[in-house]
Each structure stands twice: as structure tokens, then as C-alpha cells.
Motif scaffolding. Sequence first.
Motif, mmCIF file in Angstrom:
data_model
loop_
_atom_site.group_PDB
_atom_site.id
_atom_site.type_symbol
_atom_site.label_atom_id
_atom_site.label_comp_id
_atom_site.label_asym_id
_atom_site.label_seq_id
_atom_site.Cartn_x
_atom_site.Cartn_y
_atom_site.Cartn_z
ATOM 1 N N PHE A 1 21.958 20.693 83.900
ATOM 2 C CA PHE A 1 22.277 20.789 84.835
ATOM 3 C C PHE A 1 22.178 22.351 85.991
ATOM 4 N N ALA A 2 22.161 23.204 85.110
ATOM 5 C CA ALA A 2 22.070 24.274 86.078
ATOM 6 C C ALA A 2 20.540 24.422 85.931
ATOM 7 N N ASN A 3 19.457 24.174 85.358
ATOM 8 C CA ASN A 3 18.135 24.224 86.341
ATOM 9 C C ASN A 3 17.780 22.871 87.126
ATOM 10 N N ILE A 4 18.480 22.913 87.577
ATOM 11 C CA ILE A 4 18.210 22.104 89.317
ATOM 12 C C ILE A 4 19.131 21.840 90.080
ATOM 13 N N ALA A 5 20.702 22.900 89.706
ATOM 14 C CA ALA A 5 21.860 23.286 90.595
ATOM 15 C C ALA A 5 21.470 23.685 92.615
ATOM 16 N N ASP A 6 20.755 24.221 92.455
ATOM 17 C CA ASP A 6 19.921 24.042 93.736
ATOM 18 C C ASP A 6 20.012 23.319 94.378
ATOM 19 N N GLY A 7 19.548 22.145 93.924
ATOM 20 C CA GLY A 7 19.167 20.669 95.240
ATOM 21 C C GLY A 7 19.998 19.554 94.450
ATOM 22 N N TYR A 8 21.209 20.085 94.151
ATOM 23 C CA TYR A 8 23.167 18.881 94.078
ATOM 24 C C TYR A 8 23.064 18.891 95.504
ATOM 25 N N GLN A 9 23.397 19.892 96.743
ATOM 26 C CA GLN A 9 24.109 19.227 98.268
ATOM 27 C C GLN A 9 22.742 18.561 98.263
ATOM 28 N N ASP A 10 21.237 18.647 98.616
ATOM 29 C CA ASP A 10 20.389 17.799 98.729
ATOM 30 C C ASP A 10 20.968 16.122 98.821
ATOM 31 N N ALA A 11 21.319 16.498 96.879
ATOM 32 C CA ALA A 11 21.007 14.984 96.280
ATOM 33 C C ALA A 11 22.566 14.244 96.662
ATOM 34 N N VAL A 12 23.146 14.497 96.427
ATOM 35 C CA VAL A 12 24.179 14.145 97.917
ATOM 36 C C VAL A 12 24.376 13.841 98.898
ATOM 37 N N LEU A 13 23.742 14.670 99.266
ATOM 38 C CA LEU A 13 23.301 13.846 100.969
ATOM 39 C C LEU A 13 21.979 12.750 101.347
ATOM 40 N N ILE B 1 10.349 18.536 87.059
ATOM 41 C CA ILE B 1 10.409 18.493 85.690
ATOM 42 C C ILE B 1 9.583 18.302 84.809
ATOM 43 N N PRO B 2 8.739 19.502 84.778
ATOM 44 C CA PRO B 2 7.737 19.341 83.705
ATOM 45 C C PRO B 2 7.969 19.223 82.571
ATOM 46 N N GLY B 3 7.220 18.270 81.650
ATOM 47 C CA GLY B 3 7.165 18.447 80.924
ATOM 48 C C GLY B 3 8.622 16.992 80.398
ATOM 49 N N TYR B 4 9.898 16.789 81.333
ATOM 50 C CA TYR B 4 10.368 16.002 80.809
ATOM 51 C C TYR B 4 10.533 15.099 80.125
ATOM 52 N N ASP B 5 11.533 14.681 79.574
ATOM 53 C CA ASP B 5 11.558 13.356 78.552
ATOM 54 C C ASP B 5 12.857 13.898 77.994
ATOM 55 N N LYS B 6 13.992 13.312 79.237
ATOM 56 C CA LYS B 6 15.210 12.721 79.204
ATOM 57 C C LYS B 6 16.095 13.815 78.991
ATOM 58 N N GLN B 7 15.544 15.310 78.512
ATOM 59 C CA GLN B 7 17.012 16.434 77.512
ATOM 60 C C GLN B 7 16.993 16.898 79.894
ATOM 61 N N ILE B 8 17.800 17.143 80.325
ATOM 62 C CA ILE B 8 18.449 17.937 81.666
ATOM 63 C C ILE B 8 19.623 18.477 81.681
ATOM 64 N N GLY C 1 22.809 5.543 78.817
ATOM 65 C CA GLY C 1 21.922 6.067 78.317
ATOM 66 C C GLY C 1 23.180 7.209 77.474
ATOM 67 N N LYS C 2 21.856 7.724 76.461
ATOM 68 C CA LYS C 2 22.084 8.347 75.560
ATOM 69 C C LYS C 2 21.991 9.788 74.704
ATOM 70 N N VAL C 3 20.850 9.825 76.114
ATOM 71 C CA VAL C 3 19.916 11.345 76.310
ATOM 72 C C VAL C 3 20.457 12.318 77.656
ATOM 73 N N GLY D 1 23.780 14.466 78.845
ATOM 74 C CA GLY D 1 23.303 15.418 79.431
ATOM 75 C C GLY D 1 24.143 16.006 80.556
ATOM 76 N N TYR D 2 23.530 15.579 81.497
ATOM 77 C CA TYR D 2 23.054 15.878 82.976
ATOM 78 C C TYR D 2 24.717 15.889 82.711
ATOM 79 N N ILE D 3 26.052 15.266 83.192
ATOM 80 C CA ILE D 3 26.787 15.818 82.745
ATOM 81 C C ILE D 3 27.686 15.969 82.364
ATOM 82 N N ARG D 4 27.845 16.806 81.591
ATOM 83 C CA ARG D 4 28.153 17.486 80.043
ATOM 84 C C ARG D 4 27.712 18.976 81.240
ATOM 85 N N THR D 5 26.250 19.370 81.268
ATOM 86 C CA THR D 5 26.502 19.943 82.056
ATOM 87 C C THR D 5 26.767 21.043 83.070
ATOM 88 N N PHE D 6 26.909 18.869 84.053
ATOM 89 C CA PHE D 6 27.188 19.558 85.333
ATOM 90 C C PHE D 6 28.963 20.316 85.425
#
Length: 205
Positions: free
Chosen positions: A161-173, A152-159, A29-31, A35-40
Amino acid sequence: MKKRDRERKKARRAPYRQTKPVILVVSEGKVTEPGYIRTFAQYYKNSRVKIELCGGMGVPKTIVEYAKNRKAEAEKRAKREQDENLKFDEVWCVFDIDEHPNIPDAIQMASSNGLCLAISNPCFELWLWLHFAPQPGMRERHALQSMLQKHIPGYDKQIDFANIADGYQDAVLRAEQLENAALEDNEDRRNPTTGVWRLTKSILR
């Protein structure tokens, strides 16, 4: 020992090897993915993650071929310049199952060349979804993208990570649970599964 000899010996000393691994991520992917990996990586203050986009049509086998070549190039340069820091400790390929051809060939090529894979089925958006809710059942790409609008209202592939960081541990599990269930049923990488959690764990090391 003469001063000149001491200086010559010092000059031959190998460069200091950084302890944190150098990670190259080659993305389909190009966006969204870069975007997620860089901000993570930024969120967790890891500056040793390099992201490259693979040109062409984003076919998994093409992505793996590109990653294989980049790994080899880095190893040759490190040997030529006698600097181990120029090598990549890990090279990851990030792509979706979706409807791509030659997935088994891509997986085999990656395994044969020491590459790591972060594959999502059907798509990367599954990994994003798991930050908010348990697995959504078998879905196709566009359905998952639409479902993300709920979280993620208005999700358009831009992401960011700081905006969804609270859910990270749940995502891993949740991702681990999906993977384990698929393996128990002998259906590795079935829909829905994602291996992105493994990449994030490497970045956190």
C-alpha cells in the motif's frame, strides 16, 4: 475491608476493553487482498487487524461460512474466559463477484450473521485501479490485471500500500461514486463496483 477481600475483588474485575475495534478479515485471495490489507493496516499503524485466508476453492459462500464460524468461536472463547477483548468487533469477508456461484446466498448469510462484506465486481484489481484513474468501464478480471501494468509496472499480484498511498483518497471517492451510481440504477454491486473502501474506513477508525 481486609487485604484478601480487596485482592479478590480486584481479581474479578473485567479486563480493560480496548477502544480500537478488533477486525477479522477473511480473504478469498491469497496474495493481492491480504497483501494490500496488511500493508494498509501497517501504514496507518493499526495492529488490531487480523487477516485469515479461507481454505478450499474460495467460493464466496464458503468464505462467509468460515467467517461465521470464526466469529462464533471467538465469542464463545470470550465468554468462557470472561474477556471481551477476545471477540472480534467486526468480521469482514473479502471476495470477488467474478463468475462465482451463489453470490445472493453468500450475501444473505453474511447479513443474517452480522458480517461485513467487501465485494468487488469483477475483481479486487478494480480497487487498485481506482488509486490511479477513474472507473475503467465494464471490464473482466484479466483485462483489469493487464491494465494495472500501466500504473504498477511488473504487477504480479504483489502489492504494498505504501507505494500507492497517494491515490487512496481518490480511490475512496471514485469507489463511492461508482456505488452510488449503481444504486441509483438499482444495480447494486454491478460491474464495475467495489466495497473495499468501506473496509479501509473501518481500519482507519
